[in-house]
Design an enzyme around this catalytic site. Sequence first.
Site, PDB file in Angstrom:
ATOM      1  CB  THR A 154      -0.908   0.034   1.251  1.00 40.46           C
ATOM      2  OG1 THR A 154      -0.136  -0.217   2.423  1.00 40.46           O
ATOM      3  CG2 THR A 154      -2.029  -0.995   1.168  1.00 40.46           C
ATOM      4  N   GLY A 155       0.554   2.199  -0.822  1.00 43.07           N
ATOM      5  CA  GLY A 155       1.343   3.433  -0.882  1.00 43.07           C
ATOM      6  C   GLY A 155       0.930   4.371   0.244  1.00 43.07           C
ATOM      7  CB  SER A 181       3.930   0.193  -2.338  1.00 40.52           C
ATOM      8  OG  SER A 181       3.596   1.083  -3.372  1.00 40.52           O
ATOM      9  CE1 TYR A 221       0.827   0.237  -9.398  1.00 36.70           C
ATOM     10  CE2 TYR A 221       1.911   1.578  -7.740  1.00 36.70           C
ATOM     11  CZ  TYR A 221       0.799   0.884  -8.185  1.00 36.70           C
ATOM     12  OH  TYR A 221      -0.336   0.844  -7.415  1.00 36.70           O
ATOM     13  CB  THR A 275       1.030  -3.588  -9.683  1.00 39.17           C
ATOM     14  OG1 THR A 275       1.332  -3.944  -8.335  1.00 39.17           O
ATOM     15  CG2 THR A 275      -0.441  -3.199  -9.767  1.00 39.17           C
ATOM     16  CE  LYS A 279      -1.220  -6.145  -5.051  1.00 36.15           C
ATOM     17  NZ  LYS A 279      -2.017  -4.978  -5.365  1.00 36.15           N
ATOM     18  CG  HIS A 312      -4.912  -1.877  -7.265  1.00 37.95           C
ATOM     19  ND1 HIS A 312      -3.868  -1.926  -8.148  1.00 37.95           N
ATOM     20  CD2 HIS A 312      -4.574  -0.912  -6.377  1.00 37.95           C
ATOM     21  CE1 HIS A 312      -2.965  -1.019  -7.833  1.00 37.95           C
ATOM     22  NE2 HIS A 312      -3.359  -0.395  -6.745  1.00 37.95           N
ATOM     23  N   GLY A 321      -7.832  -9.170  -1.063  1.00 35.76           N
ATOM     24  CA  GLY A 321      -9.139  -8.569  -1.354  1.00 35.76           C
ATOM     25  C   GLY A 321     -10.162  -8.926  -0.294  1.00 35.76           C
TER      26      GLY A 321
HETATM   27  C1  LIG Z   1      -4.413   3.027   0.484  1.00 30.17           C
HETATM   28  C2  LIG Z   1      -4.062   1.931  -0.465  1.00 30.17           C
HETATM   29  C3  LIG Z   1      -2.922   2.042  -1.234  1.00 30.17           C
HETATM   30  C4  LIG Z   1      -2.580   1.020  -2.135  1.00 30.17           C
HETATM   31  N1  LIG Z   1      -1.405   1.133  -2.842  1.00 30.17           N
HETATM   32  C5  LIG Z   1      -1.040   0.126  -3.676  1.00 30.17           C
HETATM   33  C6  LIG Z   1       0.204   0.180  -4.357  1.00 30.17           C
HETATM   34  O1  LIG Z   1       0.976   1.118  -4.192  1.00 30.17           O
HETATM   35  N2  LIG Z   1       0.519  -0.848  -5.188  1.00 30.17           N
HETATM   36  C7  LIG Z   1      -0.321  -1.921  -5.383  1.00 30.17           C
HETATM   37  O2  LIG Z   1       0.008  -2.834  -6.145  1.00 30.17           O
HETATM   38  N3  LIG Z   1      -1.487  -2.015  -4.720  1.00 30.17           N
HETATM   39  C8  LIG Z   1      -1.868  -1.028  -3.872  1.00 30.17           C
HETATM   40  N4  LIG Z   1      -3.043  -1.138  -3.184  1.00 30.17           N
HETATM   41  C9  LIG Z   1      -3.852  -2.371  -3.295  1.00 30.17           C
HETATM   42  C10 LIG Z   1      -3.403  -3.397  -2.243  1.00 30.17           C
HETATM   43  O3  LIG Z   1      -2.136  -3.916  -2.540  1.00 30.17           O
HETATM   44  C11 LIG Z   1      -4.346  -4.605  -2.173  1.00 30.17           C
HETATM   45  O4  LIG Z   1      -4.453  -5.204  -3.435  1.00 30.17           O
HETATM   46  C12 LIG Z   1      -5.739  -4.304  -1.630  1.00 30.17           C
HETATM   47  O5  LIG Z   1      -5.705  -3.271  -0.663  1.00 30.17           O
HETATM   48  C13 LIG Z   1      -6.309  -5.577  -1.007  1.00 30.17           C
HETATM   49  O6  LIG Z   1      -7.601  -5.399  -0.581  1.00 30.17           O
HETATM   50  P1  LIG Z   1      -8.005  -5.098   0.962  1.00 30.17           P
HETATM   51  O7  LIG Z   1      -7.623  -3.696   1.217  1.00 30.17           O
HETATM   52  O8  LIG Z   1      -9.476  -5.310   0.919  1.00 30.17           O
HETATM   53  O9  LIG Z   1      -7.280  -6.085   1.833  1.00 30.17           O
HETATM   54  C14 LIG Z   1      -3.420  -0.129  -2.284  1.00 30.17           C
HETATM   55  C15 LIG Z   1      -4.574  -0.228  -1.498  1.00 30.17           C
HETATM   56  C16 LIG Z   1      -4.896   0.763  -0.593  1.00 30.17           C
HETATM   57  C17 LIG Z   1      -6.145   0.606   0.251  1.00 30.17           C
END
Ligand SMILES: Cc1cc2nc3c(=O)[nH]c(=O)nc-3n(C[C@H](O)[C@H](O)[C@H](O)COP(=O)(O)O)c2cc1C
Length: 392
Positions: free
Chosen positions: A95-96, A123, A159, A185, A259, A283, A315
């Site tokens: 997560t970013g 990330s 990315y 991703t 991913k 995502h 997810g």
């Molecule tokens: C605030 C936020 C930032 C995220 N940033 C990225 C990211 O930088 N790269 C990425 O591949 N997925 C990112 N994701 C997706 C997460 O890796 C992940 O797939 C998703 O949050 C999983 O679902 P969940 O939040 O229901 O557990 C982000 C999700 C959130 C909520």
Amino acid sequence: MSGKLQPTPEFLEWEANFMPVCVNDLIPYCERRLKPAFWEHIRDGAMDGETNRNNVDVYKKIRIRPRVLRDVSNIDTTVKFFGHTFASPIGLSPTGSVQMCHPEGEKVFARTVAKMNQAYMCSTATTVSLEDVAAEARGVPDYPFAKTAHIPNLFFQLYVFGDKKVTEALVKRAEREGYTAMVVTVDTPRLGRRLTLIRRPGELGKRVWANFETKDSDPTKFANKGGNLGLSSNFSDTLNWDSDIKWLRSITKLPIVLKGIMSGEDAELAIKAGVDGIYVSNHGGRQLDTIPATLEVLPEIARVAKGKIPIMFDGGVRKGTDVFKALALGADYVFIGRPALYGLTWNGEEGIEQVLNWLNEELRLAMVLAGTTSIKDISKAFVRHESEYWKL
Ligand SMILES: Cc1cc2nc3c(=O)[nH]c(=O)nc-3n(C[C@H](O)[C@H](O)[C@H](O)COP(=O)(O)O)c2cc1C
């Protein structure tokens, strides 16, 4: 870039009696503690958030079929994955922007997984550089991988940028720092239509790109302009199997995981392309709204990939029973995105440890009460879609 509100006396009084005992208990805390733009950014998916909601709700349609009289006194939640034995099959998704929840940002995730022997995917869009994240894991007292060439608990999420030099620089840095695998991703050739980012331009702050502020990141000077929307406009939208996945294969020896795989066809192509893992993810519903929940596509992907390459999954996972169901339907390793951010917002390092402890314990109890003692034995035989119970 703190996303927290200044606590009011009312909040402090409410907080004094706040005693969460599971992941979902943390939601009202974060709602009150974070500035609205940050909370909405974390909580929401793209557009109306249908996929985001379905990701969570779909678990209700799956029933666990318990078996009894099976001696469940010895439960083993360990799982071997990319050559390493982890304490449990639960890890932290990339997560970013993590500093919006805690001033130390991603460093806290790195320390926690090193201590607890679980996995974290760092990330590309971090608020702490990938070098500092790796140093943090290595710095954990008595960490067995403090000085080894690679750190089994850390994966790097990549990315792919339109400028190959930018992408290659990240890959080389992650390799040098000892990350276990490159998690590419592939569902983000462009950012999904995230209404909070559009409605509240500028309110989320710009510092989401610490990886582009280091001395090694000269070709990426463009990156730190304009927060999420600014940087993502540099992602490659020509991303494809031939010129990108093959190219990545040619520039790194690290295992490559894709991913964002959401269909059996793409799982098949991934295997053909020679990648080392598949990560079923939408995502967190933040890319294309109205696509299926991840749990819905897991069986079709498992039919193609199970036993051939590892299947990662995320997810909507909020409970140990959710983890159990994902494992039963074919996942080898399950990740959480938002719950980790909730834990961090609530109580920093202890908060994220508590989130993982809850989920580990809930999974363990689900195994006890469902009658299975090891992760590899959690199979489809332990679950049914609710509709099957109504075939009278
Ligand atoms: C605030 C936020 C930032 C995220 N940033 C990225 C990211 O930088 N790269 C990425 O591949 N997925 C990112 N994701 C997706 C997460 O890796 C992940 O797939 C998703 O949050 C999983 O679902 P969940 O939040 O229901 O557990 C982000 C999700 C959130 C909520």
